[in-house]
Scaffold this active site. Structure first.
Site, PDB file in Angstrom:
ATOM      1  N   LEU A  15       1.111  -1.433   0.280  1.00 61.09           N
ATOM      2  CA  LEU A  15       0.001   0.272  -0.368  1.00 61.09           C
ATOM      3  C   LEU A  15       1.212   1.505  -0.058  1.00 61.09           C
ATOM      4  O   LEU A  15       2.102   1.364   0.820  1.00 61.09           O
ATOM      5  CB  LEU A  15      -0.416   0.307   1.345  1.00 61.09           C
ATOM      6  CG  LEU A  15      -1.936  -1.090   1.054  1.00 61.09           C
ATOM      7  CD1 LEU A  15      -2.546  -0.596   2.476  1.00 61.09           C
ATOM      8  CD2 LEU A  15      -3.114  -0.193   0.195  1.00 61.09           C
TER       9      LEU A  15
ATOM     10  N   HIS B 166       0.509 -12.398   7.824  1.00 63.01           N
ATOM     11  CA  HIS B 166       1.869 -12.565   8.049  1.00 63.01           C
ATOM     12  C   HIS B 166       2.177 -13.752   8.077  1.00 63.01           C
ATOM     13  O   HIS B 166       1.984 -13.868   9.069  1.00 63.01           O
ATOM     14  CB  HIS B 166       3.290 -11.453   7.871  1.00 63.01           C
ATOM     15  CG  HIS B 166       3.985 -11.924   7.119  1.00 63.01           C
ATOM     16  ND1 HIS B 166       4.222 -11.355   5.149  1.00 63.01           N
ATOM     17  CD2 HIS B 166       5.178 -12.573   7.638  1.00 63.01           C
ATOM     18  CE1 HIS B 166       5.356 -12.119   4.989  1.00 63.01           C
ATOM     19  NE2 HIS B 166       6.266 -13.393   6.431  1.00 63.01           N
TER      20      HIS B 166
HETATM   21  C1  GRF Z   1      -2.010 -16.237   3.928  1.00 58.89           C
HETATM   22  O1  GRF Z   1      -0.846 -17.320   4.274  1.00 58.89           O
HETATM   23  C2  GRF Z   1      -1.708 -14.840   4.752  1.00 58.89           C
HETATM   24  O2  GRF Z   1      -1.282 -14.818   5.805  1.00 58.89           O
HETATM   25  C3  GRF Z   1      -0.500 -14.210   3.510  1.00 58.89           C
HETATM   26  O3  GRF Z   1      -1.297 -15.242   2.446  1.00 58.89           O
HETATM   27  C4  GRF Z   1      -2.388 -15.394   2.373  1.00 58.89           C
HETATM   28  C5  GRF Z   1      -4.079 -15.643   1.997  1.00 58.89           C
HETATM   29  O4  GRF Z   1      -4.901 -16.827   2.352  1.00 58.89           O
HETATM   30  N1  GRF Z   1      -0.865 -13.360   3.465  1.00 58.89           N
HETATM   31  P1  GRF Z   1      -6.161 -16.332   2.403  1.00 58.89           P
HETATM   32  O5  GRF Z   1      -6.670 -15.842   1.308  1.00 58.89           O
HETATM   33  O6  GRF Z   1      -6.419 -16.036   3.664  1.00 58.89           O
HETATM   34  O7  GRF Z   1      -6.851 -17.876   2.167  1.00 58.89           O
END
Ligand code: GRF
Length: 199
Positions: free
Chosen positions: A92, A108
């Site tokens: 962003l 994350h």
């Molecule tokens: C997750 O592992 C999150 O930590 C990362 O991207 C993935 C998204 O998964 N930033 P979802 O779309 O919530 O299933």
């Protein structure tokens, strides 16, 4: 509190928060899903839950600045107290980060500050760490650098590949993110510089 989401894909973390709100675990209401990806499966999840969807298709704008201008309009339209980045796969711009400072969080899939950026689970396997996990943090102007709200860990097992480790971490993400959102909605987070205390 009014909770809105910025999601690029599958949306399983978004779903985990929707479920926690529906179960009455989080004192909030999910007021909007904003996505940069018209194909995101998260859109179906939002529709099923009756959450308004705003698609700001990254591909439809000539520049990143034009995209972010439209994104900001969509985000403001949610009138959210909290913006949750749940698998939003872009960085962003500072304008948006500043406007939502203190009320935007990101999930994350690594124990920050290790393995920021893309392919965190692969980075963890390649580095050879024995413990991995996930982090929910407030968003600041860096990439995955904001004050940490919740972390959960998992072991890295000898025969893990990226997918197996990612699945094990994801199960913890689905606990960590609803917890962080709940703490925010209950006004229980106190930010003290880099450190976030839970009251
Ligand atoms: C997750 O592992 C999150 O930590 C990362 O991207 C993935 C998204 O998964 N930033 P979802 O779309 O919530 O299933």
């Amino acid at each position: 509190k009014r909770i809105a989401f910025l999601v690029s894909g599958r949306g399983s973390n978004f779903q985990a928060v929707l479920d926690a709100v529906a179960a009455g675990d989080i004192p909030g209401i999910c007021v909007g899903l904003v996505t940069d990806n018209p194909e995101a499966y998260a859109i179906e999840r939002a529709k099923n839950a009756g959450v308004p969807v705003m698609v700001v298709d990254y591909a439809g704008f000539p520049t990143k600045a034009a995209y972010e201008e439209a994104l900001l309009v969509a985000m403001r339209g949610c009138r959210a107290d909290l913006f949750v980045l749940a698998g939003y796969m872009r960085i962003l711009g500072t304008g948006i980060v500043r406007e939502f400072s203190g009320r935007m969080m990101n999930i994350h899939p690594a124990l920050l500050p290790a393995f920021s950026g893309l392919h965190a689970q692969r980075q963890a396997i390649e580095y050879g760490v024995k413990v991995a996990g996930c982090t929910v943090h407030l968003v600041d102007e860096g990439m995955d650098t904001g004050p940490i709200v919740v972390q959960r860990c998992v072991p890295v097992l000898p025969d893990d590949d990226e997918t197996r480790l990612a699945d094990r971490i994801l199960a913890e993400e689905h606990k960590a993110l609803p917890l962080a959102v709940k703490l925010f909605c209950e006004n229980r987070l106190e930010v003290d510089g880099r450190r976030v205390w839970v009251r």
